[in-house]
Scaffold this motif. Structure first.
Motif, PDB file in Angstrom:
ATOM      1  N   LEU A  49       7.343   6.884 -14.496  1.00  0.00           N
ATOM      2  CA  LEU A  49       7.351   6.093 -15.719  1.00  0.00           C
ATOM      3  C   LEU A  49       8.214   6.735 -16.794  1.00  0.00           C
ATOM      4  O   LEU A  49       8.976   6.053 -17.492  1.00  0.00           O
ATOM      5  CB  LEU A  49       5.921   5.904 -16.240  1.00  0.00           C
ATOM      6  N   ARG A  50       8.101   8.056 -16.924  1.00  0.00           N
ATOM      7  CA  ARG A  50       8.905   8.745 -17.942  1.00  0.00           C
ATOM      8  C   ARG A  50      10.395   8.682 -17.611  1.00  0.00           C
ATOM      9  O   ARG A  50      11.244   8.541 -18.504  1.00  0.00           O
ATOM     10  CB  ARG A  50       8.444  10.194 -18.098  1.00  0.00           C
ATOM     11  N   ALA A  51      10.729   8.793 -16.331  1.00  0.00           N
ATOM     12  CA  ALA A  51      12.136   8.697 -15.919  1.00  0.00           C
ATOM     13  C   ALA A  51      12.684   7.305 -16.215  1.00  0.00           C
ATOM     14  O   ALA A  51      13.822   7.146 -16.671  1.00  0.00           O
ATOM     15  CB  ALA A  51      12.272   9.025 -14.438  1.00  0.00           C
ATOM     16  N   ALA A  52      11.869   6.270 -15.962  1.00  0.00           N
ATOM     17  CA  ALA A  52      12.298   4.900 -16.242  1.00  0.00           C
ATOM     18  C   ALA A  52      12.477   4.683 -17.745  1.00  0.00           C
ATOM     19  O   ALA A  52      13.449   4.040 -18.182  1.00  0.00           O
ATOM     20  CB  ALA A  52      11.286   3.905 -15.686  1.00  0.00           C
ATOM     21  N   TYR A  53      11.557   5.242 -18.541  1.00  0.00           N
ATOM     22  CA  TYR A  53      11.656   5.094 -19.992  1.00  0.00           C
ATOM     23  C   TYR A  53      12.903   5.804 -20.517  1.00  0.00           C
ATOM     24  O   TYR A  53      13.635   5.274 -21.360  1.00  0.00           O
ATOM     25  CB  TYR A  53      10.406   5.667 -20.665  1.00  0.00           C
ATOM     26  N   GLN A  54      13.160   6.987 -19.978  1.00  0.00           N
ATOM     27  CA  GLN A  54      14.339   7.740 -20.408  1.00  0.00           C
ATOM     28  C   GLN A  54      15.623   6.981 -20.083  1.00  0.00           C
ATOM     29  O   GLN A  54      16.565   6.951 -20.881  1.00  0.00           O
ATOM     30  CB  GLN A  54      14.368   9.117 -19.743  1.00  0.00           C
ATOM     31  N   LYS A  55      15.660   6.348 -18.928  1.00  0.00           N
ATOM     32  CA  LYS A  55      16.843   5.571 -18.553  1.00  0.00           C
ATOM     33  C   LYS A  55      17.070   4.412 -19.516  1.00  0.00           C
ATOM     34  O   LYS A  55      18.199   4.174 -19.973  1.00  0.00           O
ATOM     35  CB  LYS A  55      16.680   5.041 -17.128  1.00  0.00           C
ATOM     36  N   ASP A  97       3.903   5.234 -24.702  1.00  0.00           N
ATOM     37  CA  ASP A  97       2.543   4.801 -24.372  1.00  0.00           C
ATOM     38  C   ASP A  97       2.407   3.284 -24.467  1.00  0.00           C
ATOM     39  O   ASP A  97       1.728   2.655 -23.637  1.00  0.00           O
ATOM     40  CB  ASP A  97       1.532   5.479 -25.301  1.00  0.00           C
ATOM     41  N   SER A  98       3.054   2.675 -25.460  1.00  0.00           N
ATOM     42  CA  SER A  98       2.975   1.225 -25.612  1.00  0.00           C
ATOM     43  C   SER A  98       3.726   0.494 -24.506  1.00  0.00           C
ATOM     44  O   SER A  98       3.404  -0.648 -24.174  1.00  0.00           O
ATOM     45  CB  SER A  98       3.542   0.799 -26.972  1.00  0.00           C
ATOM     46  N   ALA A  99       4.731   1.164 -23.946  1.00  0.00           N
ATOM     47  CA  ALA A  99       5.583   0.529 -22.928  1.00  0.00           C
ATOM     48  C   ALA A  99       5.090   0.761 -21.510  1.00  0.00           C
ATOM     49  O   ALA A  99       5.688   0.244 -20.563  1.00  0.00           O
ATOM     50  CB  ALA A  99       7.014   1.059 -23.064  1.00  0.00           C
ATOM     51  N   LYS A 100       4.011   1.512 -21.338  1.00  0.00           N
ATOM     52  CA  LYS A 100       3.590   1.914 -19.992  1.00  0.00           C
ATOM     53  C   LYS A 100       3.349   0.744 -19.046  1.00  0.00           C
ATOM     54  O   LYS A 100       3.745   0.782 -17.884  1.00  0.00           O
ATOM     55  CB  LYS A 100       2.321   2.783 -20.073  1.00  0.00           C
ATOM     56  N   ARG A 101       2.697  -0.288 -19.539  1.00  0.00           N
ATOM     57  CA  ARG A 101       2.378  -1.414 -18.652  1.00  0.00           C
ATOM     58  C   ARG A 101       3.662  -2.075 -18.142  1.00  0.00           C
ATOM     59  O   ARG A 101       3.804  -2.336 -16.939  1.00  0.00           O
ATOM     60  CB  ARG A 101       1.513  -2.434 -19.387  1.00  0.00           C
ATOM     61  N   GLU A 102       4.578  -2.357 -19.058  1.00  0.00           N
ATOM     62  CA  GLU A 102       5.835  -2.986 -18.659  1.00  0.00           C
ATOM     63  C   GLU A 102       6.649  -2.056 -17.766  1.00  0.00           C
ATOM     64  O   GLU A 102       7.289  -2.493 -16.801  1.00  0.00           O
ATOM     65  CB  GLU A 102       6.646  -3.375 -19.894  1.00  0.00           C
ATOM     66  N   LEU A 103       6.617  -0.761 -18.075  1.00  0.00           N
ATOM     67  CA  LEU A 103       7.324   0.221 -17.245  1.00  0.00           C
ATOM     68  C   LEU A 103       6.752   0.242 -15.834  1.00  0.00           C
ATOM     69  O   LEU A 103       7.497   0.329 -14.859  1.00  0.00           O
ATOM     70  CB  LEU A 103       7.219   1.617 -17.868  1.00  0.00           C
ATOM     71  N   SER A 104       5.420   0.169 -15.732  1.00  0.00           N
ATOM     72  CA  SER A 104       4.781   0.183 -14.410  1.00  0.00           C
ATOM     73  C   SER A 104       5.265  -0.993 -13.565  1.00  0.00           C
ATOM     74  O   SER A 104       5.550  -0.839 -12.377  1.00  0.00           O
ATOM     75  CB  SER A 104       3.258   0.131 -14.554  1.00  0.00           C
ATOM     76  N   GLU A 105       5.356  -2.159 -14.199  1.00  0.00           N
ATOM     77  CA  GLU A 105       5.824  -3.346 -13.472  1.00  0.00           C
ATOM     78  C   GLU A 105       7.276  -3.169 -13.033  1.00  0.00           C
ATOM     79  O   GLU A 105       7.643  -3.519 -11.911  1.00  0.00           O
ATOM     80  CB  GLU A 105       5.676  -4.583 -14.362  1.00  0.00           C
ATOM     81  N   ARG A 106       8.094  -2.627 -13.928  1.00  0.00           N
ATOM     82  CA  ARG A 106       9.518  -2.439 -13.618  1.00  0.00           C
ATOM     83  C   ARG A 106       9.705  -1.425 -12.498  1.00  0.00           C
ATOM     84  O   ARG A 106      10.476  -1.650 -11.560  1.00  0.00           O
ATOM     85  CB  ARG A 106      10.257  -1.987 -14.883  1.00  0.00           C
ATOM     86  N   VAL A 107       8.997  -0.301 -12.601  1.00  0.00           N
ATOM     87  CA  VAL A 107       9.115   0.732 -11.571  1.00  0.00           C
ATOM     88  C   VAL A 107       8.591   0.216 -10.240  1.00  0.00           C
ATOM     89  O   VAL A 107       9.176   0.480  -9.181  1.00  0.00           O
ATOM     90  CB  VAL A 107       8.355   2.010 -11.998  1.00  0.00           C
ATOM     91  N   TYR A 108       7.491  -0.542 -10.300  1.00  0.00           N
ATOM     92  CA  TYR A 108       6.935  -1.106  -9.065  1.00  0.00           C
ATOM     93  C   TYR A 108       7.948  -2.021  -8.384  1.00  0.00           C
ATOM     94  O   TYR A 108       8.157  -1.932  -7.169  1.00  0.00           O
ATOM     95  CB  TYR A 108       5.647  -1.877  -9.366  1.00  0.00           C
ATOM     96  N   MET A 109       8.574  -2.895  -9.164  1.00  0.00           N
ATOM     97  CA  MET A 109       9.552  -3.823  -8.588  1.00  0.00           C
ATOM     98  C   MET A 109      10.745  -3.073  -8.008  1.00  0.00           C
ATOM     99  O   MET A 109      11.258  -3.422  -6.932  1.00  0.00           O
ATOM    100  CB  MET A 109      10.012  -4.816  -9.647  1.00  0.00           C
ATOM    101  N   ASP A 110      11.198  -2.023  -8.699  1.00  0.00           N
ATOM    102  CA  ASP A 110      12.326  -1.230  -8.190  1.00  0.00           C
ATOM    103  C   ASP A 110      11.954  -0.548  -6.870  1.00  0.00           C
ATOM    104  O   ASP A 110      12.729  -0.561  -5.914  1.00  0.00           O
ATOM    105  CB  ASP A 110      12.740  -0.171  -9.219  1.00  0.00           C
ATOM    106  N   LYS A 111      10.757   0.040  -6.835  1.00  0.00           N
ATOM    107  CA  LYS A 111      10.337   0.728  -5.616  1.00  0.00           C
ATOM    108  C   LYS A 111      10.091  -0.264  -4.481  1.00  0.00           C
ATOM    109  O   LYS A 111      10.393   0.027  -3.321  1.00  0.00           O
ATOM    110  CB  LYS A 111       9.070   1.552  -5.885  1.00  0.00           C
ATOM    111  N   GLY A 123       0.795  -1.226   0.000  1.00  0.00           N
ATOM    112  CA  GLY A 123       0.000   0.000   0.000  1.00  0.00           C
ATOM    113  C   GLY A 123       0.824   1.270   0.000  1.00  0.00           C
ATOM    114  O   GLY A 123       0.308   2.362  -0.251  1.00  0.00           O
ATOM    115  N   ARG A 124       2.125   1.144   0.280  1.00  0.00           N
ATOM    116  CA  ARG A 124       2.983   2.328   0.339  1.00  0.00           C
ATOM    117  C   ARG A 124       3.593   2.693  -1.011  1.00  0.00           C
ATOM    118  O   ARG A 124       4.199   3.751  -1.147  1.00  0.00           O
ATOM    119  CB  ARG A 124       4.124   2.079   1.334  1.00  0.00           C
ATOM    120  N   ILE A 125       3.467   1.821  -1.987  1.00  0.00           N
ATOM    121  CA  ILE A 125       4.114   2.045  -3.272  1.00  0.00           C
ATOM    122  C   ILE A 125       3.200   2.873  -4.174  1.00  0.00           C
ATOM    123  O   ILE A 125       2.075   2.482  -4.463  1.00  0.00           O
ATOM    124  CB  ILE A 125       4.457   0.716  -3.962  1.00  0.00           C
ATOM    125  N   ARG A 126       3.690   4.025  -4.598  1.00  0.00           N
ATOM    126  CA  ARG A 126       2.943   4.901  -5.499  1.00  0.00           C
ATOM    127  C   ARG A 126       3.772   5.139  -6.764  1.00  0.00           C
ATOM    128  O   ARG A 126       4.964   5.439  -6.673  1.00  0.00           O
ATOM    129  CB  ARG A 126       2.646   6.249  -4.835  1.00  0.00           C
TER     130      ARG A 126
END
Length: 330
Positions: A173-179, A294-308, A164-167
């Motif tokens: 997402l944009r920072a992850a995509y840029q990286k 936009d096409s990568a958002k779902r995968e980015l969300s999973e990646r950012v979630y796992m990192d956080k 519940g703490r992960i936002r």
């Protein structure tokens, strides 16, 4: 909740749990034959972790890497690295076991069976084949199931304590995509153009002023025209600042770093490089294989979630360490 098993051996390595994958090193060899002297390598509260415990948990990793590192100092250093990483995981697991006991979080045999079936399905194997692979990797079925139990317990605890703490924001997402984009650009051939202003010619203040003036002109004029007019790099001035196509690794570091932030057609602000100032433009780059944002958002969300989640987990474990008496002696 997909939970892969943990082992370390040839084809079975694709089943590694992410948490233990970090223990892999570029080769670790067999443990030196020596008399095992039992001793305590760490304590967590009143729980003592023995050297024999550590050796047993490290066995699959030693099997994986025993054929790849030459004997001597390199082998000893690699073995030491594995032991330290495995001991860190054992300490973390003990902290989580205590937290699970307090929170009344448990894992049943049925949950382990279901996780084992998921692993088999994900890898298009039968449960029997997965167990057989684990045994060949030096992990008997009982030990393998215990490793699964630990992973399931960790995942359940993370869900209870941290989920519940992960936002995740659009900015994340944009920072992850840029990286990811910059990482890929570092591997793609690129053709650049540069404007170079020499500090030795104008002095520090004069060079900075001329570089800023040149950048202002680029908003109105063609890059090649400005380069021919003001650039002081003798090898590129006549060509409008154009360089030959190259891999970023083959370019001067300052220029390569600047190019990674630029799309084709964009130019940088003046960059300080030693006594000089440089303006970089990307003329051409090999095609990208990345999907658009936009096409990568779902995968980015999973990646950012796992990192956080990993960061939150480490912070939570560090807090548990402060609440318990933890003494690592290795």
């Amino acid at each position: 909740m997909d939970v892969p098993p943990v082992a370390a051996h040839s084809r079975f390595s694709r089943f590694f749990a992410p948490a233990l994958l970090a223990l892999s090193v570029s080769g670790v060899a067999t443990q030196a034959a020596a008399t095992v002297v039992e001793r305590i390598v760490a304590t967590v509260g009143e729980r003592a972790i023995l050297l024999s415990d550590l050796r047993r948990r490290a066995e699959p990793f030693m099997l994986q890497v025993q054929q790849t590192v030459p004997s001597g100092a390199q082998r000893n250093a690699a073995i030491s690295q594995v032991y330290k990483a495995v001991l860190q995981k054992i300490v973390d697991e003990e902290l989580m076991e205590k937290a699970a006991l307090q929170a009344k979080v448990t894992i049943t045999a049925t949950e382990i069976d279901e996780a084992l079936k998921r692993v088999a399905q994900q890898n298009k194997l039968t449960v029997e084949q997965v167990v057989s692979e684990a045994e060949r990797a030096g992990m008997p079925q009982a030990k393998y199931r215990e490793e699964l139990r630990r992973q399931l317990l960790e995942a359940k605890l993370m869900n209870v304590r941290l989920q519940g703490r992960i936002r995740i924001t659009e900015e994340d997402l944009r920072a992850a995509y840029q990286k990811i984009e910059q990482e890929e650009r570092g591997q793609l051939g690129v053709r650049l153009a540069v404007i170079v202003i020499r500090g030795a010619t104008h002095g520090a203040d004069g060079a900075r002023k001329l570089a800023n003036e040149s950048a202002a002109r680029l908003r109105r004029e063609d890059f090649a025209s400005v380069a021919r007019a003001v650039s002081e790099d003798a090898t590129t001035r006549a060509s409008g600042g154009a360089l030959n196509k190259a891999q970023p690794a083959a370019l001067p570091p300052d220029i390569a770093r600047a190019s990674l932030n630029l799309a084709v057609g964009q130019f940088s602000q003046p960059l300080r490089s030693g006594a000089d100032y440089i303006i970089v433009k990307v003329l051409e780059r090999d095609p990208s294989n990345l999907p658009d944002f936009d096409s990568a958002k779902r995968e980015l969300s999973e990646r950012v979630y796992m990192d956080k989640m990993a960061q939150a987990k480490r912070s939570w474990l560090d807090n548990l360490r402060r609440q318990q008496h933890v003494d690592v002696r290795l």
